[in-house]
Design a protein around this motif. Sequence first.
Motif, PDB file in Angstrom:
ATOM      1  N   THR A  24       4.703  42.912  28.389  1.00 23.28           N
ATOM      2  CA  THR A  24       4.844  44.295  28.853  1.00 23.28           C
ATOM      3  C   THR A  24       3.535  44.885  29.380  1.00 23.28           C
ATOM      4  OG1 THR A  24       6.779  44.743  27.525  1.00 23.28           O
ATOM      5  CG2 THR A  24       5.418  46.622  28.017  1.00 23.28           C
ATOM      6  N   SER A  25       2.431  44.487  28.812  1.00 21.50           N
ATOM      7  CA  SER A  25       1.137  45.073  29.213  1.00 21.50           C
ATOM      8  C   SER A  25       0.759  44.700  30.640  1.00 21.50           C
ATOM      9  CB  SER A  25       0.032  44.631  28.254  1.00 21.50           C
ATOM     10  OG  SER A  25      -0.467  43.350  28.614  1.00 21.50           O
ATOM     11  N   ARG A  52      -0.162  49.173  36.528  1.00 20.36           N
ATOM     12  CA  ARG A  52      -0.191  49.952  35.283  1.00 20.36           C
ATOM     13  C   ARG A  52      -0.641  51.387  35.546  1.00 20.36           C
ATOM     14  NH1 ARG A  52      -0.183  48.132  30.142  1.00 20.36           N
ATOM     15  NH2 ARG A  52      -0.037  50.372  29.812  1.00 20.36           N
ATOM     16  N   TYR A  56       3.842  51.694  36.503  1.00 22.67           N
ATOM     17  CA  TYR A  56       4.211  51.290  35.134  1.00 22.67           C
ATOM     18  C   TYR A  56       3.160  51.697  34.097  1.00 22.67           C
ATOM     19  CZ  TYR A  56       7.700  48.510  37.566  1.00 22.67           C
ATOM     20  OH  TYR A  56       8.737  48.121  38.361  1.00 22.67           O
ATOM     21  N   PRO A  57       2.953  53.012  33.933  1.00 22.12           N
ATOM     22  CA  PRO A  57       1.932  53.459  32.959  1.00 22.12           C
ATOM     23  C   PRO A  57       2.228  52.974  31.534  1.00 22.12           C
ATOM     24  CG  PRO A  57       3.290  55.304  33.727  1.00 22.12           C
ATOM     25  CD  PRO A  57       3.601  54.140  34.623  1.00 22.12           C
ATOM     26  N   ASP A  58       3.521  52.806  31.201  1.00 24.23           N
ATOM     27  CA  ASP A  58       3.872  52.343  29.849  1.00 24.23           C
ATOM     28  C   ASP A  58       4.108  50.838  29.806  1.00 24.23           C
ATOM     29  OD1 ASP A  58       3.789  54.982  28.923  1.00 24.23           O
ATOM     30  OD2 ASP A  58       5.861  55.314  29.588  1.00 24.23           O
ATOM     31  N   GLY A  59       3.808  50.161  30.902  1.00 28.85           N
ATOM     32  CA  GLY A  59       4.017  48.711  30.944  1.00 28.85           C
ATOM     33  C   GLY A  59       5.342  48.363  31.598  1.00 28.85           C
ATOM     34  N   PRO A  61       8.961  47.017  31.538  1.00 28.66           N
ATOM     35  CA  PRO A  61       9.981  46.858  30.490  1.00 28.66           C
ATOM     36  C   PRO A  61      10.526  45.419  30.411  1.00 28.66           C
ATOM     37  CG  PRO A  61      10.477  48.768  31.873  1.00 28.66           C
ATOM     38  CD  PRO A  61       9.364  48.000  32.563  1.00 28.66           C
TER      39      PRO A  61
END
Length: 170
Positions: A24-25, A52, A56-59, A61
């Motif tokens: 995810t990271s 990121r 995709y700031p939260d990674g 999915p």
Amino acid sequence: MRIEAVQGDITEQHVDAVVNAANTSLLGGGGVDGAIHRRGGGEILEACRRLRATDYPDGLPVGSAVATTAGELPAQWVIHTVGPTYSSSEDRSASLASCYRESLRVADSLGARSVAFPAVSTGVYRYPVEAAAEIAVAEVRATDSAVELVRFVLFDERTRSVFAEVLDRD
Ligand code: ADP
């Protein structure tokens, strides 16, 4: 669409896009992920960092896929997808199937005609190879895509033979 299973290293594949079993990271890990970043050079990590910082700031999915440059790899693009970690108490096959479907969707959006997949989730994420191979083959077969060649690139002979057997079944 032609589908094949070979033993080999995914970083050496001369295909339009190679799929990364990322996490995810998106910032690297072991296994396929480590090999792709090592062999592809820093450009891939830079592109992942930009993703990121933007989309995709939260990674990324689980079950999703996104493309970056392939840096110094022979391929043109890396399609990063995040497989589920295996659970004996919860069926996560839909998430694993989604990795293959979404990766092919991204490949189509890039105009990629040949795609190499690793056995997503069967390493650090512990998915049993037989189950993972059945999901991978069934989902690739069921996905409507302009990709002409799907090559499963399996690191060891045992995994290759399991994929080959599932491919030969029907
Ligand atoms: P995951 O975290 O999704 O389980 P891993 O990278 O740990 O991903 O493992 C996925 C599969 O990829 C495993 O079967 C592992 O043996 C295999 N693998 C590791 N390195 C490579 C490589 N360079 N090329 C192809 N397959 C690889």
